[in-house]
Design a protein around this motif. Structure first.
Motif, PDB file in Angstrom:
ATOM      1  N   MET A 147       0.808  -1.192   0.000  1.00 38.64           N
ATOM      2  CA  MET A 147       0.000   0.000   0.000  1.00 38.64           C
ATOM      3  C   MET A 147       0.853   1.259   0.000  1.00 38.64           C
ATOM      4  O   MET A 147       0.476   2.225  -0.633  1.00 38.64           O
ATOM      5  N   PRO A 169      -1.279  -2.423  -5.298  1.00 38.35           N
ATOM      6  CA  PRO A 169      -2.382  -2.809  -4.394  1.00 38.35           C
ATOM      7  C   PRO A 169      -3.361  -3.800  -5.017  1.00 38.35           C
ATOM      8  O   PRO A 169      -3.860  -4.694  -4.345  1.00 38.35           O
ATOM      9  N   GLY A 201      -4.988   1.352  -0.800  1.00 37.98           N
ATOM     10  CA  GLY A 201      -3.704   1.632  -1.438  1.00 37.98           C
ATOM     11  C   GLY A 201      -3.823   2.620  -2.586  1.00 37.98           C
ATOM     12  O   GLY A 201      -3.007   3.538  -2.733  1.00 37.98           O
TER      13      GLY A 201
END
Length: 98
Positions: free
Chosen positions: A1, A39, A67
């Protein structure tokens, strides 16, 4: 993230220090793409590795949205900050030469 925003800050710092020749725009584009891809890839891998009895993968998908949201906020803000720093650094160098 947090890989793409941290990489963006590090690469922009290296650009300002003169250690890399990539422009801030190119660094931003690369990190923005990484901030979207990483992500989603991490969520996909997490969903694949869920135990067979799991009925809901909402938390795994939430990591992708978190993210991407973090990327969408941090990278543009840090781009503006580093662009201002670069502008004033060049302005200071031009004034000291003249």
């Amino acid at each position: 993230m947090i890989t793409a925003p941290v990489a963006h800050i590090i690469l922009c710092s290296l650009h300002i220090a003169g250690r890399i020749s990539l422009s801030i725009i190119l660094i931003t584009l690369i990190c923005f793409l990484l901030g979207i891809v990483l992500p989603v890839l991490a969520s996909y891998l997490d969903i694949i590795n869920l135990p067979p009895g799991t009925k809901c993968a909402t938390p795994s998908v939430g990591f992708a949205f978190l993210g991407i949201s973090l990327t969408a906020v941090v990278i543009p803000v840090s781009t503006i900050i580093f662009s201002v720093i670069t502008y004033y650094k060049k302005k200071k160098l031009n004034n000291s030469v003249a």
